[in-house]
Design a protein around this motif. Structure first.
Motif, PDB file in Angstrom:
ATOM      1  N   HIS A  51       0.875  -1.164   0.000  1.00  0.00           N
ATOM      2  CA  HIS A  51       0.000   0.000   0.000  1.00  0.00           C
ATOM      3  C   HIS A  51       0.916   1.218   0.000  1.00  0.00           C
ATOM      4  CE1 HIS A  51      -3.563  -2.417   1.212  1.00  0.00           C
ATOM      5  NE2 HIS A  51      -2.688  -3.122   1.907  1.00  0.00           N
ATOM      6  N   CYS A 108      -4.699   5.905  -0.325  1.00  0.00           N
ATOM      7  CA  CYS A 108      -3.718   4.876  -0.642  1.00  0.00           C
ATOM      8  C   CYS A 108      -3.238   5.126  -2.062  1.00  0.00           C
ATOM      9  CB  CYS A 108      -4.357   3.493  -0.520  1.00  0.00           C
ATOM     10  SG  CYS A 108      -3.233   2.151  -0.996  1.00  0.00           S
ATOM     11  N   GLU A 150      -1.012   3.135  -3.816  1.00  0.00           N
ATOM     12  CA  GLU A 150      -0.414   1.965  -4.456  1.00  0.00           C
ATOM     13  C   GLU A 150      -1.550   0.994  -4.723  1.00  0.00           C
ATOM     14  OE1 GLU A 150       3.064   1.338  -5.047  1.00  0.00           O
ATOM     15  OE2 GLU A 150       2.170  -0.269  -6.225  1.00  0.00           O
ATOM     16  N   TYR A 151      -1.689   0.574  -5.964  1.00  0.00           N
ATOM     17  CA  TYR A 151      -2.802  -0.311  -6.294  1.00  0.00           C
ATOM     18  C   TYR A 151      -2.706  -1.592  -5.459  1.00  0.00           C
ATOM     19  CZ  TYR A 151      -6.130  -3.200  -8.681  1.00  0.00           C
ATOM     20  OH  TYR A 151      -7.200  -4.011  -8.933  1.00  0.00           O
ATOM     21  N   CYS A 152      -3.755  -1.865  -4.686  1.00  0.00           N
ATOM     22  CA  CYS A 152      -3.661  -2.977  -3.746  1.00  0.00           C
ATOM     23  C   CYS A 152      -4.814  -3.960  -3.896  1.00  0.00           C
ATOM     24  CB  CYS A 152      -3.583  -2.450  -2.321  1.00  0.00           C
ATOM     25  SG  CYS A 152      -4.874  -1.280  -1.903  1.00  0.00           S
ATOM     26  N   HIS A 176      -9.027  -0.945  -3.918  1.00  0.00           N
ATOM     27  CA  HIS A 176      -7.969   0.060  -3.707  1.00  0.00           C
ATOM     28  C   HIS A 176      -8.548   1.470  -3.675  1.00  0.00           C
ATOM     29  CE1 HIS A 176      -4.613   2.720  -4.656  1.00  0.00           C
ATOM     30  NE2 HIS A 176      -5.187   3.012  -5.797  1.00  0.00           N
ATOM     31  N   MET A 183     -10.108   2.267  -0.410  1.00  0.00           N
ATOM     32  CA  MET A 183      -9.322   2.032   0.799  1.00  0.00           C
ATOM     33  C   MET A 183      -9.516   3.165   1.804  1.00  0.00           C
ATOM     34  SD  MET A 183      -5.671   0.556   1.437  1.00  0.00           S
ATOM     35  CE  MET A 183      -4.682   0.882   2.900  1.00  0.00           C
TER      36      MET A 183
HETATM   37 CU1  CUA Z   1      -4.200   0.141  -0.219  1.00  0.00          CU
HETATM   38 CU2  CUA Z   1      -4.281   0.788  -2.503  1.00  0.00          CU
END
Ligand code: CUA
Length: 438
Positions: free
Chosen positions: A256, A291, A293-295, A299, A302
């Motif tokens: 993340h 967030c 960062e692609y999670c 995402h 988030m």
């Molecule tokens: Cu956590 Cu994107």
């Protein structure tokens, strides 16, 4: 001459459009991600304008929220209304103490984002970020200056020395010492300055001062948990003003990134190791947190703390609340008292939102990433291995601690374990809350 002016105008127009296009979507993206709902800023400029309009009055009074609300101009009020504070949705107030309302610190977190700023960036509220802002504007100014200058020269010379009847090509000089030295020395000085200044501010940004308030950050799919030094946890980040804050961050599952645009802080969060960040917030207020960062599937959601059950849109996201002097300590004390005073069902409902259960589990019967909690307690369910078990207290506890132990068909095994992260009363609260959903 007319021709030259016309082509210059065209060139400038194109370069501006290119520059605006390159920056625009990025800005619009972060604005809509952070703003706490899926609908708002289709037009980043208007959004920024409204935010800038709030000015010092709106943000100077987070301690006295009524005063702040009165002073907010119309344009940003509309933006605020889209975010629907919990009080207006008829939800039972989670942080309610004697007053029957939302706790004062949650009111601050529910406030609309008050970032001022310009077309390029929200105003920095981190004293450690001033250098990086200077770098951004310096490099942009240099880029525009050279782009316009070089383009203008190219266009002008092309027209001046073009082939035409009665015009003979002139011999070009093979070498010119003065020019060569000029275009070597000046760019070298500029580059060395940019490097030195960038290096200096980078060192500043990655080195927190010795005396900093330390806050633990735990990220998972799809929420945040901030743990303060007295053990208080929350999914909004509350920090004191004019105090260095050091974040010690890790993830439970995947990558993340902690991103607070007004703080100019963006740092990857990595499972099984710690990363650090720090800032020194200069102005009390409520700021975006997202967030970066692609999670996974949610995402974009988030840190969503309140979901519209009919549309699935996020109504309220986790934010950074910068407290007035002294209020951070008051927050820590009041927040600690709060979790001890709630009835189990209320505590469970609050945890359902604050721990991010709502990202995957609905309470209205519709399936999402995980099964809904609605009318589940007391039923018998089938597991992936074909066996059948009742949904009781033990099943819920086990599913919290070892989610994969009793996996159900049709749902991905993406839930993280909450082992060691929930107090006994909190486990009980979640069980009672799920029980109450019938
Ligand atoms: Cu956590 Cu994107």
């Amino acid at each position: 001459m007319k021709q030259i002016i016309r082509s210059l105008v065209v060139t400038l127009g194109v370069s501006w459009a290119v520059a605006a296009g390159a920056q625009g979507p990025g800005e619009a993206g972060s604005a809509s991600v952070g703003s706490g709902n899926a609908v708002v800023p289709a037009v980043p400029r208007a959004d920024k304008g409204a935010a800038a309009g709030v000015g010092p009055e709106g943000s100077a009074s987070p301690g006295t929220s009524t005063q702040g609300e009165v002073q907010v101009p119309d344009s940003s009020k509309q933006q605020g209304e889209a975010q629907v504070p919990p009080a207006a949705t008829g939800q039972p107030a989670p942080g309610a103490q004697a007053s029957g309302g939302v706790a004062w610190y949650d009111k601050l977190a529910n406030k609309e984002i008050e970032e001022e700023g310009n077309f390029w960036m929200p105003k920095a509220v981190n004293s450690a970020a001033d250098d990086s802002d200077f770098m951004f504007y310096a490099i942009m100014a240099l880029t525009i200056f050279f782009f316009v200058g070089i383009t203008a020269a190219t266009v002008y010379l092309t027209i001046k020395y073009r082939h035409r009847p009665g015009h003979k090509a002139e011999p070009s000089s093979a070498h010119n010492d003065a020019m060569e030295i000029t275009w070597t020395v000046i760019p070298t000085i500029i580059t060395v300055f940019l490097f030195w200044y960038g290096w200096k501010s980078y060192i500043n940004v990655v080195t927190p001062p010795q005396k900093a308030v330390e806050i633990d950050v735990l990220a998972w799919r799809w929420n945040w948990q901030f743990t303060h030094y007295n053990g208080v946890t929350d999914s909004d980040l509350h920090v004191p003003v004019d105090t260095p804050v050091r974040l010690v961050m890790t993830s439970k599952d995947v990558l993340h990134a902690f991103y607070a645009p007004a703080m100019r802080v963006k740092q990857d969060i990595i499972p099984r190791r710690y990363t650090y960040s720090w800032f020194n917030a200069t102005k009390p207020g409520t700021y975006r947190l997202t967030c970066a960062e692609y999670c996974g599937t949610a995402h974009a959601q988030m840190g969503c703390l309140q979901t519209d059950t009919s549309t699935g849109a996020c109504l309220r996201r986790a934010v950074v609340v910068v407290h007035e002097r002294g209020d951070y300590e008051r927050y820590l004390a009041d927040k600690e008292a709060e979790s001890q005073n709630l009835p189990p069902v209320e505590l469970g409902k609050k945890l359902y939102e604050k721990k991010g259960c709502n990202a995957c589990h609905t309470v209205d019967g519709s399936p999402r990433v995980g099964p809904s909690f609605f009318k589940q307690f007391g039923t018998t369910i089938s597991l992936s291995d074909g066996s059948k078990i009742p949904v009781d207290e033990n099943y819920i506890r086990e599913s919290l601690m070892s989610p994969a132990a009793k996996a159900r068909p049709g749902y991905p095994p993406s839930m993280p374990s909450f082992e060691g992260q929930l107090k006994e009363a909190e486990v009980k609260g979640l069980i009672e809350y799920i029980k109450s959903l019938k």
